[in-house]
Design a protein around this motif. Structure first.
Motif, PDB file in Angstrom:
ATOM      1  N   TYR A  98     -10.293 -13.223 -23.606  1.00 19.24           N
ATOM      2  CA  TYR A  98      -9.170 -12.610 -24.325  1.00 19.24           C
ATOM      3  C   TYR A  98      -9.668 -11.403 -25.127  1.00 19.24           C
ATOM      4  O   TYR A  98      -9.028 -10.351 -25.157  1.00 19.24           O
ATOM      5  CB  TYR A  98      -8.532 -13.643 -25.244  1.00 19.24           C
ATOM      6  N   ALA A  99     -10.833 -11.570 -25.765  1.00 16.31           N
ATOM      7  CA  ALA A  99     -11.403 -10.481 -26.558  1.00 16.31           C
ATOM      8  C   ALA A  99     -11.804  -9.301 -25.675  1.00 16.31           C
ATOM      9  O   ALA A  99     -11.606  -8.136 -26.049  1.00 16.31           O
ATOM     10  CB  ALA A  99     -12.603 -10.982 -27.352  1.00 16.31           C
ATOM     11  N   VAL A 100     -12.353  -9.590 -24.499  1.00 13.62           N
ATOM     12  CA  VAL A 100     -12.706  -8.527 -23.554  1.00 13.62           C
ATOM     13  C   VAL A 100     -11.453  -7.756 -23.151  1.00 13.62           C
ATOM     14  O   VAL A 100     -11.464  -6.518 -23.056  1.00 13.62           O
ATOM     15  CB  VAL A 100     -13.405  -9.120 -22.312  1.00 13.62           C
ATOM     16  N   GLY A 101     -10.357  -8.497 -22.938  1.00 16.05           N
ATOM     17  CA  GLY A 101      -9.096  -7.835 -22.614  1.00 16.05           C
ATOM     18  C   GLY A 101      -8.638  -6.923 -23.730  1.00 16.05           C
ATOM     19  O   GLY A 101      -8.169  -5.800 -23.482  1.00 16.05           O
ATOM     20  N   CYS A 102      -8.773  -7.378 -24.974  1.00 12.14           N
ATOM     21  CA  CYS A 102      -8.376  -6.546 -26.116  1.00 12.14           C
ATOM     22  C   CYS A 102      -9.210  -5.268 -26.178  1.00 12.14           C
ATOM     23  O   CYS A 102      -8.695  -4.185 -26.487  1.00 12.14           O
ATOM     24  CB  CYS A 102      -8.518  -7.336 -27.422  1.00 12.14           C
ATOM     25  N   ALA A 103     -10.515  -5.388 -25.881  1.00  9.32           N
ATOM     26  CA  ALA A 103     -11.374  -4.203 -25.874  1.00  9.32           C
ATOM     27  C   ALA A 103     -10.930  -3.208 -24.809  1.00  9.32           C
ATOM     28  O   ALA A 103     -10.931  -1.991 -25.036  1.00  9.32           O
ATOM     29  CB  ALA A 103     -12.831  -4.621 -25.644  1.00  9.32           C
ATOM     30  N   CYS A 104     -10.528  -3.726 -23.654  1.00  6.54           N
ATOM     31  CA  CYS A 104     -10.079  -2.843 -22.573  1.00  6.54           C
ATOM     32  C   CYS A 104      -8.712  -2.236 -22.879  1.00  6.54           C
ATOM     33  O   CYS A 104      -8.414  -1.128 -22.423  1.00  6.54           O
ATOM     34  CB  CYS A 104     -10.043  -3.611 -21.254  1.00  6.54           C
ATOM     35  N   LEU A 105      -7.887  -2.937 -23.620  1.00  4.06           N
ATOM     36  CA  LEU A 105      -6.625  -2.344 -24.076  1.00  4.06           C
ATOM     37  C   LEU A 105      -6.899  -1.132 -24.961  1.00  4.06           C
ATOM     38  O   LEU A 105      -6.142  -0.158 -24.956  1.00  4.06           O
ATOM     39  CB  LEU A 105      -5.799  -3.381 -24.846  1.00  4.06           C
ATOM     40  N   ALA A 106      -7.976  -1.202 -25.746  1.00  7.29           N
ATOM     41  CA  ALA A 106      -8.341  -0.068 -26.599  1.00  7.29           C
ATOM     42  C   ALA A 106      -8.876   1.095 -25.779  1.00  7.29           C
ATOM     43  O   ALA A 106      -8.596   2.262 -26.073  1.00  7.29           O
ATOM     44  CB  ALA A 106      -9.381  -0.514 -27.627  1.00  7.29           C
ATOM     45  N   LEU A 107      -9.634   0.782 -24.746  1.00  6.94           N
ATOM     46  CA  LEU A 107     -10.293   1.815 -23.957  1.00  6.94           C
ATOM     47  C   LEU A 107      -9.378   2.445 -22.918  1.00  6.94           C
ATOM     48  O   LEU A 107      -9.482   3.638 -22.621  1.00  6.94           O
ATOM     49  CB  LEU A 107     -11.519   1.211 -23.265  1.00  6.94           C
ATOM     50  N   GLY A 108      -8.475   1.637 -22.348  1.00  6.26           N
ATOM     51  CA  GLY A 108      -7.674   2.093 -21.209  1.00  6.26           C
ATOM     52  C   GLY A 108      -6.880   3.353 -21.467  1.00  6.26           C
ATOM     53  O   GLY A 108      -6.874   4.276 -20.647  1.00  6.26           O
ATOM     54  N   SER A 109      -6.193   3.417 -22.595  1.00  7.36           N
ATOM     55  CA  SER A 109      -5.348   4.579 -22.855  1.00  7.36           C
ATOM     56  C   SER A 109      -6.164   5.851 -23.046  1.00  7.36           C
ATOM     57  O   SER A 109      -5.697   6.950 -22.723  1.00  7.36           O
ATOM     58  CB  SER A 109      -4.463   4.328 -24.086  1.00  7.36           C
ATOM     59  N   VAL A 110      -7.384   5.713 -23.575  1.00  7.36           N
ATOM     60  CA  VAL A 110      -8.254   6.888 -23.735  1.00  7.36           C
ATOM     61  C   VAL A 110      -8.525   7.522 -22.381  1.00  7.36           C
ATOM     62  O   VAL A 110      -8.541   8.757 -22.227  1.00  7.36           O
ATOM     63  CB  VAL A 110      -9.580   6.482 -24.414  1.00  7.36           C
ATOM     64  N   ILE A 111      -8.712   6.681 -21.353  1.00  5.40           N
ATOM     65  CA  ILE A 111      -9.029   7.175 -20.014  1.00  5.40           C
ATOM     66  C   ILE A 111      -7.781   7.637 -19.270  1.00  5.40           C
ATOM     67  O   ILE A 111      -7.807   8.645 -18.560  1.00  5.40           O
ATOM     68  CB  ILE A 111      -9.733   6.061 -19.200  1.00  5.40           C
ATOM     69  N   LEU A 112      -6.664   6.928 -19.448  1.00  7.44           N
ATOM     70  CA  LEU A 112      -5.508   7.121 -18.584  1.00  7.44           C
ATOM     71  C   LEU A 112      -4.462   8.102 -19.101  1.00  7.44           C
ATOM     72  O   LEU A 112      -3.779   8.754 -18.305  1.00  7.44           O
ATOM     73  CB  LEU A 112      -4.838   5.765 -18.318  1.00  7.44           C
ATOM     74  N   MET A 149     -13.146 -12.645 -15.981  1.00  4.01           N
ATOM     75  CA  MET A 149     -13.480 -11.468 -16.776  1.00  4.01           C
ATOM     76  C   MET A 149     -13.002 -10.178 -16.115  1.00  4.01           C
ATOM     77  O   MET A 149     -12.432  -9.297 -16.771  1.00  4.01           O
ATOM     78  CB  MET A 149     -14.990 -11.406 -17.013  1.00  4.01           C
ATOM     79  N   LEU A 150     -13.207 -10.040 -14.802  1.00  2.00           N
ATOM     80  CA  LEU A 150     -12.825  -8.811 -14.111  1.00  2.00           C
ATOM     81  C   LEU A 150     -11.309  -8.626 -14.109  1.00  2.00           C
ATOM     82  O   LEU A 150     -10.810  -7.503 -14.269  1.00  2.00           O
ATOM     83  CB  LEU A 150     -13.357  -8.827 -12.675  1.00  2.00           C
ATOM     84  N   ILE A 151     -10.580  -9.724 -13.927  1.00  4.50           N
ATOM     85  CA  ILE A 151      -9.122  -9.642 -13.962  1.00  4.50           C
ATOM     86  C   ILE A 151      -8.660  -9.163 -15.339  1.00  4.50           C
ATOM     87  O   ILE A 151      -7.794  -8.288 -15.451  1.00  4.50           O
ATOM     88  CB  ILE A 151      -8.490 -11.001 -13.612  1.00  4.50           C
ATOM     89  N   ASN A 152      -9.228  -9.743 -16.398  1.00  5.54           N
ATOM     90  CA  ASN A 152      -8.853  -9.336 -17.753  1.00  5.54           C
ATOM     91  C   ASN A 152      -9.199  -7.878 -18.013  1.00  5.54           C
ATOM     92  O   ASN A 152      -8.432  -7.151 -18.659  1.00  5.54           O
ATOM     93  CB  ASN A 152      -9.545 -10.236 -18.781  1.00  5.54           C
ATOM     94  N   ILE A 153     -10.349  -7.436 -17.520  1.00  9.33           N
ATOM     95  CA  ILE A 153     -10.776  -6.055 -17.728  1.00  9.33           C
ATOM     96  C   ILE A 153      -9.811  -5.079 -17.056  1.00  9.33           C
ATOM     97  O   ILE A 153      -9.277  -4.150 -17.682  1.00  9.33           O
ATOM     98  CB  ILE A 153     -12.207  -5.844 -17.203  1.00  9.33           C
ATOM     99  N   LEU A 154      -9.536  -5.289 -15.763  1.00  9.24           N
ATOM    100  CA  LEU A 154      -8.682  -4.356 -15.025  1.00  9.24           C
ATOM    101  C   LEU A 154      -7.238  -4.418 -15.496  1.00  9.24           C
ATOM    102  O   LEU A 154      -6.574  -3.387 -15.649  1.00  9.24           O
ATOM    103  CB  LEU A 154      -8.765  -4.663 -13.525  1.00  9.24           C
ATOM    104  N   GLN A 155      -6.759  -5.644 -15.729  1.00  8.98           N
ATOM    105  CA  GLN A 155      -5.369  -5.784 -16.140  1.00  8.98           C
ATOM    106  C   GLN A 155      -5.105  -5.094 -17.475  1.00  8.98           C
ATOM    107  O   GLN A 155      -4.100  -4.408 -17.652  1.00  8.98           O
ATOM    108  CB  GLN A 155      -5.004  -7.268 -16.215  1.00  8.98           C
ATOM    109  N   CYS A 156      -6.022  -5.265 -18.406  1.00 10.25           N
ATOM    110  CA  CYS A 156      -5.814  -4.684 -19.740  1.00 10.25           C
ATOM    111  C   CYS A 156      -6.116  -3.194 -19.781  1.00 10.25           C
ATOM    112  O   CYS A 156      -5.501  -2.463 -20.563  1.00 10.25           O
ATOM    113  CB  CYS A 156      -6.651  -5.441 -20.774  1.00 10.25           C
ATOM    114  N   GLY A 159      -2.897  -2.082 -18.316  1.00  9.00           N
ATOM    115  CA  GLY A 159      -1.800  -2.554 -19.148  1.00  9.00           C
ATOM    116  C   GLY A 159      -1.709  -1.816 -20.475  1.00  9.00           C
ATOM    117  O   GLY A 159      -0.652  -1.791 -21.108  1.00  9.00           O
ATOM    118  N   SER A 160      -2.813  -1.185 -20.880  1.00 13.26           N
ATOM    119  CA  SER A 160      -2.810  -0.441 -22.141  1.00 13.26           C
ATOM    120  C   SER A 160      -1.807   0.701 -22.126  1.00 13.26           C
ATOM    121  O   SER A 160      -1.368   1.179 -23.179  1.00 13.26           O
ATOM    122  CB  SER A 160      -4.209   0.113 -22.430  1.00 13.26           C
ATOM    123  N   LEU A 161      -1.420   1.141 -20.934  1.00  6.42           N
ATOM    124  CA  LEU A 161      -0.425   2.209 -20.840  1.00  6.42           C
ATOM    125  C   LEU A 161       0.881   1.823 -21.534  1.00  6.42           C
ATOM    126  O   LEU A 161       1.579   2.677 -22.088  1.00  6.42           O
ATOM    127  CB  LEU A 161      -0.140   2.518 -19.365  1.00  6.42           C
TER     128      LEU A 161
END
Length: 568
Positions: A98-112, A149-156, A159-161
């Protein structure tokens, strides 16, 4: 001439700061006529000129996307118990996922988000929906921790969009006096779907098995993909080369415009090609002149019917590409990956919105994870469907908060602008936070003490409801305040907000297990709540000095506004 480097000295005392607009014509025959801000162009294809029905159909599809993403992110928590038994995942691993997903939610929008700024909103909505359709199938077939872990990473990541691009869409199609309601609907849909997703997932996990949660997601994402592909229209406005600027907008600038060119290092063409906001197109107006009753030119919006309407095929074009402003072509795309962090740390309103949004969402995420961990253990021994049912009080709280704040927020905009001789300052919207402040600490304390002391579950449920009655309006108001204040850089600003928002969640959830072992669950919540109360109390600072901050940092805002793609 390229824009000069930003300074903190801001603008002249005789210029309106960003976000301050004339919202009412107090000299009209009716005495009180709403002025559309930002001002639409004369192009019938301009999203500001769409019919109300067309706008809300488009916004409804955006809300469908938000609902699906929010449900996907949050439907996993009721599966933790069954996954622990079937696949042997420890609760610590599940917590970390869950925490890894939250980190990717933070990172995703920066990239996308740079892609959304360059190519439009539509391709990002389509690609993200298609990806999550595939990830739903992968989730249903999950077997290993690596899968988890990979599902949470890619999804978040994608999903950050839903936390940024929706605000850009709202700014694309709704006027200032309509955004409070639109943002309330967005926050309501996001939170409602998060909680209903957990509730429904609990029943599906018990009745059909936890894997069917993700098979149902695959079905609904497949349907949503078709709807988005054939129904969602691009809201990013790229003006045609003709009919782009109205006759009023072509009028010669006053001496005040010359002052503005010197202040921000701009030429008149740069000013004309930026945005439809009257404060940007019209010559700057002194506050003294407005207060003495001298009004700016207010033109009726006239549609230029010589501009052809787009065909259905053109409306559904995948890409809507725009060029960057003059002088920044070579690094415009990459600059949007680091500009959000600069804006976040140098414009006070952006930093404050990020802290408020971050601490409240972070605290809510801690509630979700602790509830999923504790309620399946003695003395509660909840099954997955019972854990899901604990989302019901959150649904009730979110709905009550959203139902109140939507109309209240937009009413406050009109009320305070009338008291201010028709002039709207975004800080006036912050007064709507006041009635909801006490709900946050009351709800969080009731929840944490109830869970820590093993009190009956209705105590925990009431705490969840109270917390969400407070959080929903506060988050809605703070994001709308930011959109009203800094519309021209709202994409970059919200990326910064999202980074902070998900950094809070990531830090809290990663630290939760050892932190709780050291001081106990109750004191974990008390500490987070004290931080939240300290941050929330700063809203009074922005009510009092927010306008001065906007004026002081106007130079910096204009600098980054000129470094955006030419959407309007």
């Amino acid at each position: 001439m390229a824009a000069s480097a930003p300074t903190s000295t801001g603008e002249s005392a005789h210029l309106w700061p960003p976000g301050t607009v004339r919202l009412e014509d107090m000299t009209s025959s009716a005495g009180k006529d709403i002025i559309l801000e930002p001002r639409p162009s004369e192009d019938p294809n301009d999203p500001f000129n769409w019919s109300t029905t067309r706008k809300y159909i488009n916004f409804g599809l955006v809300c469908l996307y938000v609902a699906m993403v929010a449900e996907f992110i949050n439907a996993s928590t009721p599966t933790w118990g069954p996954m622990n038994k079937e696949l042997g995942y420890s609760f610590e691993i599940l917590n970390d996922s869950y925490a890894v997903g939250c980190a990717c939610l933070a990172l995703g929008s920066v990239i996308l988000i740079p892609f959304a700024l360059k190519f439009g909103r539509r391709p990002l909505y389509i690609f993200s929906t298609a990806l999550q359709f595939g990830l739903s199938i992968w989730s249903a077939k999950m077997e290993t921790v690596a899968d988890l872990m990979l599902i949470n990473i890619l999804q978040c990541l994608f999903g950050s969009l839903a936390e940024v691009i929706v605000q850009m869409t709202i700014a694309d199609i709704f006027f200032v006096h309509q955004r409070g309601r639109a943002n309330a609907i967005y926050v309501w849909v996001w939170l409602l779907s998060s909680y209903l997703g957990s509730l429904i997932a609990g029943f599906v996990a018990k009745g059909q098995g936890w894997r069917w949660i993700w098979w149902w997601n695959a079905i609904f994402f497949g349907i949503a993909l078709l709807i988005v592909v054939f129904g969602y229209e691009e809201t990013k406005y790229a003006p045609p080369i003709f009919g782009m600027v109205s006759e009023t907008e072509k009028s010669p600038p006053s001496s005040a415009l010359k002052h503005e060119e010197a202040e921000f290092g701009r030429k008149k063409p740069d000013l004309q090609t930026r945005t439809g906001s009257s404060q940007d197109i019209d010559p700057p107006k002194s506050i003294e002149a407005v207060e003495n009753g001298a009004l700016p030119n207010i033109d009726t919006v006239i549609i230029n019917h010589s501009i052809p309407l787009k065909t259905y095929r053109q409306k559904l074009s995948i890409f809507t590409t725009t060029t960057p402003s003059a002088g920044i072509e070579n690094n415009a795309f990459l600059s949007h990956m680091y500009q959000p962090l600069i804006i976040l740390t140098t414009i006070p309103a952006v930093a404050y919105a990020a802290l408020v949004y971050g601490i409240l969402v972070g605290l809510g995420d801690v509630m979700s994870t602790t509830m999923s961990t504790y309620l399946v253990q003695p003395p509660y021994n909840f099954a997955s469907d019972q854990v899901g049912l604990m989302s019901l009080p959150r649904v009730i709280g979110v709905t009550i908060g959203a139902a109140i704040i939507g109309p209240l927020s937009d009413w406050a905009v009109i009320y305070f602008s009338r008291r201010n001789k028709g002039i709207y300052d975004p800080e006036s919207r912050l007064w709507c936070i006041v009635p909801f402040l006490l709900f946050v600490p009351a709800g969080a304390l009731l929840f944490s003490i109830g869970l820590n002391n093993h009190l009956p579950w209705p105590v925990i449920a009431v705490g969840l409801a109270l917390y969400n009655i407070g959080v929903t309006p506060i988050n809605s108001v703070i994001i709308t305040y930011l959109t009203d204040s800094y519309r021209d850089i709202i994409g970059d600003a919200l990326v910064g907000v999202t980074v902070v928002r998900n950094s809070f969640s990531t830090a809290f959830i990663f630290a939760l297990t050892p932190w709780e072992a050291r001081v106990g669950l109750k004191w974990v919540f008390v500490t987070i709540l004290l931080i939240a109360c300290a941050i929330l109390s700063l809203f009074g600072v922005f009510i009092r000095w927010g306008k001065a901050f906007r004026g002081q940092f106007a130079g910096r805002y204009q600098y980054y506004a000129l470094r955006q793609y030419k959407e309007r």
